[in-house]
Design a protein around this motif. Structure first.
Motif, PDB file in Angstrom:
ATOM      1  N   LEU A 246       0.906  -1.100  -0.164  1.00  0.00           N
ATOM      2  CA  LEU A 246       0.092   0.021  -0.103  1.00  0.00           C
ATOM      3  C   LEU A 246       0.811   1.220   0.157  1.00  0.00           C
ATOM      4  O   LEU A 246       1.983   1.070   0.293  1.00  0.00           O
ATOM      5  CB  LEU A 246      -1.004   0.080   1.185  1.00  0.00           C
ATOM      6  CG  LEU A 246      -2.031  -0.947   1.510  1.00  0.00           C
ATOM      7  CD1 LEU A 246      -2.544  -1.257   2.684  1.00  0.00           C
ATOM      8  CD2 LEU A 246      -3.199  -0.739   0.498  1.00  0.00           C
ATOM      9  N   PRO A 247       0.263   2.520  -0.506  1.00  0.00           N
ATOM     10  CA  PRO A 247       1.098   3.842  -0.106  1.00  0.00           C
ATOM     11  C   PRO A 247       1.478   3.689   1.228  1.00  0.00           C
ATOM     12  O   PRO A 247       1.275   3.375   2.372  1.00  0.00           O
ATOM     13  CB  PRO A 247       0.178   4.828  -0.330  1.00  0.00           C
ATOM     14  CG  PRO A 247      -0.954   4.010  -1.205  1.00  0.00           C
ATOM     15  CD  PRO A 247      -0.924   2.704  -0.834  1.00  0.00           C
ATOM     16  N   GLU A 248       2.827   4.200   1.502  1.00  0.00           N
ATOM     17  CA  GLU A 248       3.573   4.330   2.621  1.00  0.00           C
ATOM     18  C   GLU A 248       2.804   4.935   3.939  1.00  0.00           C
ATOM     19  O   GLU A 248       2.564   4.235   4.786  1.00  0.00           O
ATOM     20  CB  GLU A 248       4.828   4.998   2.683  1.00  0.00           C
ATOM     21  CG  GLU A 248       5.648   5.200   3.884  1.00  0.00           C
ATOM     22  CD  GLU A 248       6.884   5.772   3.605  1.00  0.00           C
ATOM     23  OE1 GLU A 248       7.870   5.648   4.684  1.00  0.00           O
ATOM     24  OE2 GLU A 248       7.329   6.054   2.690  1.00  0.00           O
ATOM     25  N   ASP A 249       1.992   5.944   3.652  1.00  0.00           N
ATOM     26  CA  ASP A 249       1.062   6.577   4.776  1.00  0.00           C
ATOM     27  C   ASP A 249       0.076   5.534   5.216  1.00  0.00           C
ATOM     28  O   ASP A 249      -0.650   5.511   6.461  1.00  0.00           O
ATOM     29  CB  ASP A 249       0.621   7.985   4.256  1.00  0.00           C
ATOM     30  CG  ASP A 249      -0.302   7.956   3.178  1.00  0.00           C
ATOM     31  OD1 ASP A 249      -0.018   7.035   2.276  1.00  0.00           O
ATOM     32  OD2 ASP A 249      -1.309   8.550   3.035  1.00  0.00           O
ATOM     33  N   VAL A 250      -0.544   4.838   4.034  1.00  0.00           N
ATOM     34  CA  VAL A 250      -1.398   3.977   4.346  1.00  0.00           C
ATOM     35  C   VAL A 250      -1.071   2.746   5.106  1.00  0.00           C
ATOM     36  O   VAL A 250      -1.665   2.097   6.004  1.00  0.00           O
ATOM     37  CB  VAL A 250      -2.240   3.470   3.085  1.00  0.00           C
ATOM     38  CG1 VAL A 250      -3.421   2.396   3.325  1.00  0.00           C
ATOM     39  CG2 VAL A 250      -2.728   4.638   2.281  1.00  0.00           C
ATOM     40  N   VAL A 251       0.172   2.397   4.795  1.00  0.00           N
ATOM     41  CA  VAL A 251       0.789   1.036   5.413  1.00  0.00           C
ATOM     42  C   VAL A 251       0.811   1.513   7.114  1.00  0.00           C
ATOM     43  O   VAL A 251       0.459   0.648   7.690  1.00  0.00           O
ATOM     44  CB  VAL A 251       2.210   0.911   4.939  1.00  0.00           C
ATOM     45  CG1 VAL A 251       2.968   0.243   6.027  1.00  0.00           C
ATOM     46  CG2 VAL A 251       2.225   0.072   3.512  1.00  0.00           C
ATOM     47  N   LYS A 252       1.172   2.693   7.398  1.00  0.00           N
ATOM     48  CA  LYS A 252       1.240   2.942   8.754  1.00  0.00           C
ATOM     49  C   LYS A 252      -0.118   2.841   9.528  1.00  0.00           C
ATOM     50  O   LYS A 252       0.074   2.448  10.364  1.00  0.00           O
ATOM     51  CB  LYS A 252       1.910   4.502   9.040  1.00  0.00           C
ATOM     52  CG  LYS A 252       3.422   4.676   8.618  1.00  0.00           C
ATOM     53  CD  LYS A 252       3.869   5.962   8.691  1.00  0.00           C
ATOM     54  CE  LYS A 252       5.066   6.321   8.064  1.00  0.00           C
ATOM     55  NZ  LYS A 252       5.351   7.527   8.007  1.00  0.00           N
ATOM     56  N   ARG A 253      -1.052   3.387   8.635  1.00  0.00           N
ATOM     57  CA  ARG A 253      -2.351   3.041   9.369  1.00  0.00           C
ATOM     58  C   ARG A 253      -2.774   1.834   9.337  1.00  0.00           C
ATOM     59  O   ARG A 253      -3.454   1.247  10.448  1.00  0.00           O
ATOM     60  CB  ARG A 253      -3.697   3.996   8.557  1.00  0.00           C
ATOM     61  CG  ARG A 253      -3.041   5.497   8.502  1.00  0.00           C
ATOM     62  CD  ARG A 253      -4.472   6.316   8.128  1.00  0.00           C
ATOM     63  NE  ARG A 253      -4.572   6.077   6.720  1.00  0.00           N
ATOM     64  CZ  ARG A 253      -4.277   6.886   5.684  1.00  0.00           C
ATOM     65  NH1 ARG A 253      -3.427   7.669   6.027  1.00  0.00           N
ATOM     66  NH2 ARG A 253      -4.754   6.579   4.593  1.00  0.00           N
ATOM     67  N   LEU A 254      -2.412   0.925   8.416  1.00  0.00           N
ATOM     68  CA  LEU A 254      -3.018  -0.441   8.531  1.00  0.00           C
ATOM     69  C   LEU A 254      -2.283  -1.122   9.381  1.00  0.00           C
ATOM     70  O   LEU A 254      -2.812  -2.028  10.426  1.00  0.00           O
ATOM     71  CB  LEU A 254      -2.439  -1.112   7.375  1.00  0.00           C
ATOM     72  CG  LEU A 254      -2.573  -2.514   6.907  1.00  0.00           C
ATOM     73  CD1 LEU A 254      -4.260  -2.910   6.685  1.00  0.00           C
ATOM     74  CD2 LEU A 254      -1.826  -3.240   6.226  1.00  0.00           C
ATOM     75  N   GLU A 255      -0.846  -0.660   9.571  1.00  0.00           N
ATOM     76  CA  GLU A 255      -0.174  -1.509  10.732  1.00  0.00           C
ATOM     77  C   GLU A 255      -1.047  -1.047  12.369  1.00  0.00           C
ATOM     78  O   GLU A 255      -1.120  -1.896  13.259  1.00  0.00           O
ATOM     79  CB  GLU A 255       1.274  -1.072  10.941  1.00  0.00           C
ATOM     80  CG  GLU A 255       2.015  -1.632   9.928  1.00  0.00           C
ATOM     81  CD  GLU A 255       3.202  -1.103   9.652  1.00  0.00           C
ATOM     82  OE1 GLU A 255       3.533   0.176  10.324  1.00  0.00           O
ATOM     83  OE2 GLU A 255       4.114  -1.549   9.216  1.00  0.00           O
ATOM     84  N   TYR A 256      -1.241   0.303  12.174  1.00  0.00           N
ATOM     85  CA  TYR A 256      -2.291   0.608  13.665  1.00  0.00           C
ATOM     86  C   TYR A 256      -3.358  -0.230  13.720  1.00  0.00           C
ATOM     87  O   TYR A 256      -3.678  -0.939  14.624  1.00  0.00           O
ATOM     88  CB  TYR A 256      -2.704   2.130  13.538  1.00  0.00           C
ATOM     89  CG  TYR A 256      -3.303   2.488  14.642  1.00  0.00           C
ATOM     90  CD1 TYR A 256      -2.671   2.694  15.820  1.00  0.00           C
ATOM     91  CD2 TYR A 256      -4.832   2.638  14.323  1.00  0.00           C
ATOM     92  CE1 TYR A 256      -3.673   3.188  16.896  1.00  0.00           C
ATOM     93  CE2 TYR A 256      -5.586   3.187  15.375  1.00  0.00           C
ATOM     94  CZ  TYR A 256      -5.030   3.503  16.601  1.00  0.00           C
ATOM     95  OH  TYR A 256      -5.852   3.901  17.519  1.00  0.00           O
TER      96      TYR A 256
END
Length: 476
Positions: free
Chosen positions: A453-463
């Motif tokens: 996913l886009p990098e900012d979306v990856v951070k939200r996904l991990e959260y």
């Protein structure tokens, strides 16, 4: 953190553990600007010696004919190669690997053939001509541990591990391409590219274990491949008796242009792989969020959780309809069942769908029930209806507004032993917007979830993927 917990949980240190991610999220990082980020390094180039590659042909004569591919084999969604990466601590001599591959190709002779378009231009078939599988060998100046730490997730430099066959189109690439890369210190990386039109994940595992069997013994194969696909022929008069929300006709894509296309949105920008490892204890904690009111399998719980976290991380409109497509093995769902060793694609994509609001604002029960209902719809008649639907060549898999999950865990892929022991690592060569449930080498009950996913979306996904660990109602 992943190094800290390596002694407690048997997953590789580079495979990002959910527990370590959870603990890091719990810490308040006051100096965000100074937060260190592990920079991924590129793998060095492969060194090829002599004439590369070679063609490995079967040791004895094999049937010379055109092999019919079923509608479950040759539709456009499967026109790619399944690419695996294996890291082994001990290198196996290439001559030994070539010899065992040559012997196993007697039974798996379509892999020595070539894909072609049928005379009436309507279907793909395999020209079983014994031309041979592609085998390349190379050397890379790194050790096994270097690979684990320099490049812990799939990235563009991993493509160096697979010999690039020069061909005008995908159909012109031989159905089986292999590269063995020997490493400094005696390790080995095995890369395989297996044409998805010839088999599914179960089939790839069956073939690779047959190769391992040939590498370790001269005994006959325990399961012989059954190549004829005619058991999955369409009916004489095609009858689409079910609705198939996982498919769309090409003619309707223009009409749907006003709908937000998640697939196009994601593929229009740089993507970063998210990799999260669920240990058995974490899977149990996740499943407890469903008990006792709802019993579910590990796949159902993890798929529901991933689908919800993915939808949340993309911040989609609450009224939007989103889908989850996931593969269901139909070998034992048909009447009669497919023959043992059936060697073709023996799965269909089940489809669960929900509006975003119900999916993300409710509890996990809603998503689990939708997945269970989608699985229950996969009956003999549903599969026959799918096969008949695919007689219409304008029908495509609809990935515009959903997540696709492919199950690589529980196929035995991580147990492959070509003579030097089981792998230290097993996974895909590349990462894509399609989600993979991967095995974890050394821990058969753990599952690694990977999606790009886009990098900012990856951070939200991990959260969102770890949020359930902190919910008050999740009692151990």
């Amino acid at each position: 953190h992943s190094h800290l917990f390596a002694s407690y949980f048997p997953f590789p240190p580079f495979s990002f553990s959910l527990l370590s991610l959870f603990l890091s999220k719990k810490k308040k990082i006051r100096k965000k600007g100074k937060k260190k980020k592990w920079e991924m390094q590129e793998l060095p180039d492969c060194l090829y010696e002599g004439k590369q590659p070679t063609l490995i042909t079967p040791t004895s004569p094999t049937p010379n004919h055109s092999l019919y591919l079923s509608n479950l084999d040759d539709h456009h969604f499967l026109r790619f190669s399944i690419k695996y990466v294996y890291l082994f601590h001990k290198s196996i001599p290439s001559l030994s690997l070539k010899d065992s591959l040559s012997r196993v190709l007697v039974d798996y002779y379509p892999f020595a053939g070539r894909i072609k378009v049928s005379d009436d231009q309507s279907k793909l078939e395999v020209d079983c001509n014994g031309e041979g599988a592609v085998f390349a060998e190379a050397f890379m100046d790194i050790t096994c541990q270097d690979f684990l730490h320099i490049s812990p997730k799939p990235n563009k430099s991993w493509r160096k591990l697979m010999f690039k066959v020069q061909a005008p189109s995908f159909l012109d690439i031989p159905p089986l391409v292999i590269q063995v890369t020997h490493l400094r210190g005696g390790g080995m990386i095995l890369c395989t590219a297996i044409n998805h039109c010839l088999c599914d994940g179960i089939g790839t595992s069956q073939f690779l274990h047959a190769w391992a069997h040939a590498a370790n013994t001269n005994a006959h194969l325990p399961i012989r491949p059954f190549h004829s696909r005619h058991v999955l022929d369409p009916r004489h008069t095609p009858r689409v008796t079910h609705s198939h929300p996982g498919f769309t006709r090409a003619a309707t894509t223009v009409e749907k242009s006003s709908t937000f296309d998640i697939c196009k949105y994601l593929q229009s920008q740089p993507l970063t792989p998210a990799t999260l490892t669920f240990t058995p204890s974490l899977i149990l904690r996740l499943k407890k969020t469903c008990f006792p009111s709802l019993k579910c399998t590990t796949f159902e719980a993890l798929a529901a959780h991933t689908w919800r976290s993915w939808a949340r991380s993309l911040d989609l409109p609450l009224t939007m309809l989103v889908k989850l497509l996931f593969s269901v093995n139909v070998r034992k769902r048909l009447s009669p069942e497919l023959p043992q060793g059936y060697y073709g694609n023996g799965f269909v994509l089940a489809c669960a769908e929900s509006n975003v609001q119900d999916l993300v604002n409710g509890n996990i029960h809603h998503a689990v029930k939708l997945i269970q209902e989608a699985k229950a719809r996969i009956t003999d008649d549903y599969v026959r209806s799918t096969i008949d639907l695919l007689e219409d060549k304008t029908v495509k898999t609809d990935v515009s507004c959903g997540l696709v999950i492919s199950q690589w865990a529980k196929l035995g892929l991580e147990d492959l032993d070509l003579g030097g022991g089981k792998p230290m690592y097993m996974g895909p060569l590349t990462s894509d917007i399609y989600c993979l449930f991967l095995p974890v080498a050394g821990n058969c009950d753990a599952i690694r979830v990977q999606v790009s996913l886009p990098e900012d979306v990856v951070k939200r996904l991990e959260y969102y993927m770890v949020k359930f660990l902190d919910e008050k109602n999740n009692k151990e």
